[in-house]
Design a protein around this motif. Sequence first.
Motif, PDB file in Angstrom:
ATOM      1  N   ASP A  28       5.260   6.436  13.168  1.00 39.20           N
ATOM      2  CA  ASP A  28       4.764   6.584  11.822  1.00 39.20           C
ATOM      3  C   ASP A  28       4.523   8.067  11.542  1.00 39.20           C
ATOM      4  OD1 ASP A  28       1.943   5.267   9.947  1.00 39.20           O
ATOM      5  OD2 ASP A  28       3.966   5.846   9.380  1.00 39.20           O
ATOM      6  N   LEU A  30       1.866   9.238  10.422  1.00 43.37           N
ATOM      7  CA  LEU A  30       0.510   9.577  10.820  1.00 43.37           C
ATOM      8  C   LEU A  30       0.455  10.004  12.275  1.00 43.37           C
ATOM      9  CD1 LEU A  30      -1.231   6.714   8.929  1.00 43.37           C
ATOM     10  CD2 LEU A  30      -1.443   9.123   8.464  1.00 43.37           C
ATOM     11  N   THR A  78      -1.701  14.174   4.798  1.00 43.51           N
ATOM     12  CA  THR A  78      -2.211  12.806   4.780  1.00 43.51           C
ATOM     13  C   THR A  78      -2.429  12.330   3.355  1.00 43.51           C
ATOM     14  OG1 THR A  78      -3.316  13.293   6.849  1.00 43.51           O
ATOM     15  CG2 THR A  78      -3.961  11.301   5.722  1.00 43.51           C
ATOM     16  N   HIS A  83       2.652   6.141  -0.464  1.00 46.57           N
ATOM     17  CA  HIS A  83       1.658   5.139  -0.121  1.00 46.57           C
ATOM     18  C   HIS A  83       2.259   3.747  -0.132  1.00 46.57           C
ATOM     19  CE1 HIS A  83      -2.052   3.177   0.389  1.00 46.57           C
ATOM     20  NE2 HIS A  83      -2.025   2.617  -0.793  1.00 46.57           N
ATOM     21  N   ASP A  84       2.090   3.041   0.946  1.00 47.83           N
ATOM     22  CA  ASP A  84       2.443   1.638   1.010  1.00 47.83           C
ATOM     23  C   ASP A  84       1.303   0.838   0.420  1.00 47.83           C
ATOM     24  OD1 ASP A  84       3.652  -0.489   3.702  1.00 47.83           O
ATOM     25  OD2 ASP A  84       3.787  -0.596   1.527  1.00 47.83           O
ATOM     26  N   THR A  85       1.590  -0.238  -0.308  1.00 43.85           N
ATOM     27  CA  THR A  85       0.500  -1.006  -0.903  1.00 43.85           C
ATOM     28  C   THR A  85      -0.266  -1.720   0.188  1.00 43.85           C
ATOM     29  OG1 THR A  85       1.986  -2.837  -1.242  1.00 43.85           O
ATOM     30  CG2 THR A  85       1.666  -1.322  -3.071  1.00 43.85           C
ATOM     31  N   ALA A  99       6.658  -3.261   7.153  1.00 45.97           N
ATOM     32  CA  ALA A  99       5.811  -2.191   7.663  1.00 45.97           C
ATOM     33  C   ALA A  99       5.769  -2.183   9.178  1.00 45.97           C
ATOM     34  CB  ALA A  99       4.398  -2.327   7.097  1.00 45.97           C
ATOM     35  N   LEU A 128      -4.910   7.013  -2.852  1.00 48.08           N
ATOM     36  CA  LEU A 128      -5.337   7.850  -1.741  1.00 48.08           C
ATOM     37  C   LEU A 128      -6.452   8.782  -2.137  1.00 48.08           C
ATOM     38  CD1 LEU A 128      -1.982   8.804  -0.052  1.00 48.08           C
ATOM     39  CD2 LEU A 128      -3.749   7.348   0.834  1.00 48.08           C
TER      40      LEU A 128
ATOM     41  N   THR B  91      -5.795   6.003   5.806  1.00 48.31           N
ATOM     42  CA  THR B  91      -4.395   5.869   5.408  1.00 48.31           C
ATOM     43  C   THR B  91      -3.660   4.905   6.333  1.00 48.31           C
ATOM     44  OG1 THR B  91      -4.478   8.140   4.635  1.00 48.31           O
ATOM     45  CG2 THR B  91      -2.327   7.166   4.876  1.00 48.31           C
ATOM     46  N   ALA B  92      -3.980   4.955   7.628  1.00 42.34           N
ATOM     47  CA  ALA B  92      -3.344   4.022   8.555  1.00 42.34           C
ATOM     48  C   ALA B  92      -3.707   2.583   8.203  1.00 42.34           C
ATOM     49  CB  ALA B  92      -3.759   4.335   9.988  1.00 42.34           C
ATOM     50  N   ASN B  95      -1.904   1.518   4.961  1.00 44.52           N
ATOM     51  CA  ASN B  95      -0.460   1.378   5.089  1.00 44.52           C
ATOM     52  C   ASN B  95      -0.076   0.217   5.981  1.00 44.52           C
ATOM     53  OD1 ASN B  95      -0.075   3.480   3.423  1.00 44.52           O
ATOM     54  ND2 ASN B  95       0.818   4.862   4.922  1.00 44.52           N
ATOM     55  N   ARG B  97      -0.847  -0.210   9.100  1.00 39.92           N
ATOM     56  CA  ARG B  97      -0.542   0.201  10.466  1.00 39.92           C
ATOM     57  C   ARG B  97      -1.551  -0.347  11.457  1.00 39.92           C
ATOM     58  NH1 ARG B  97       3.715   1.388  12.445  1.00 39.92           N
ATOM     59  NH2 ARG B  97       5.096   1.422  10.668  1.00 39.92           N
TER      60      ARG B  97
END
Lengths: 146, 116
Positions: A28, A30, A78, A83-85, A99, A128, B91-92, B95, B97
């Motif tokens: 990912d 991140l 970041t 952005h994924d919902t 995902a 975000l 954010t993780a 998303n 994750r």
Amino acid sequence: MTIAIAISTAMLGLAAGLSLVRLYRGPDSLDRILAVDVMLVIVIAGVALTSAWKGQPTNLPLIMVLALVNFVGGVAITRLLPHDTDATDATDATDATDATDATDETVATDLDHAGDTGDARGPADSRLGAAGPGGPAAPGAEERPS
Amino acid sequence: MTWSLVLDAAGATGLLLGAALCLAGAVGLLRFPDTLSRLHAVTKPQTLGLLLILVGLALTVRTWDSVTTLLIAGAAQFFTAPVAAHLVGRTAYRNGRVDRETLDVDELSEALERGD
């Protein structure tokens, strides 16, 4: 002092190599952000080691600037990730399974949603937002067109 | 056993320990299975390792100017690491994750559903 600095340099080099592997592998964005954070801290430590080796305080402002840049860069990327919902959203059930893919798919998912909602959701997504009030606007805005 | 010798030895010890902790943080970053676990490795050992290295450097370069500059650098790392980790963790989570089944207490999902 020579031996201590030599051993410390070897350990820092090994740490940098390991975080480079995570930078390559990280499934990912991140994980890659974390790896870059670690590498920049190792760079700061390396500059500190050279200053200790020479005994001169010439490079100390560089250490201060790098520490601040480390924070700003990590937070900026970041915040600006596509952005994924939320996985709790019912309309995104299929995207939640997407995902779990191993590739960097957050960009692709966001482009899929740009077609669905008719909005071009750019990086400045309020989801975000740092404060709480960013939250209520986004779920409502997501469901309005559907 | 002069002061400079003692301080040099203490500085070398600080540099060694700090580098060892940075290595431990990188090993954790590589070996942990999840983004949230890697957050632990990146913030805690890294911050302490960097602070130890800066203390070792301050003990080696024995001027007061360097102490103030390194204090600023150490405070920047110390106070910004939790903020960056919080943002990455949130954010993780958003998303997808994070495997929600592995969480014992999950307050963020309730807050997201409430829209707070």
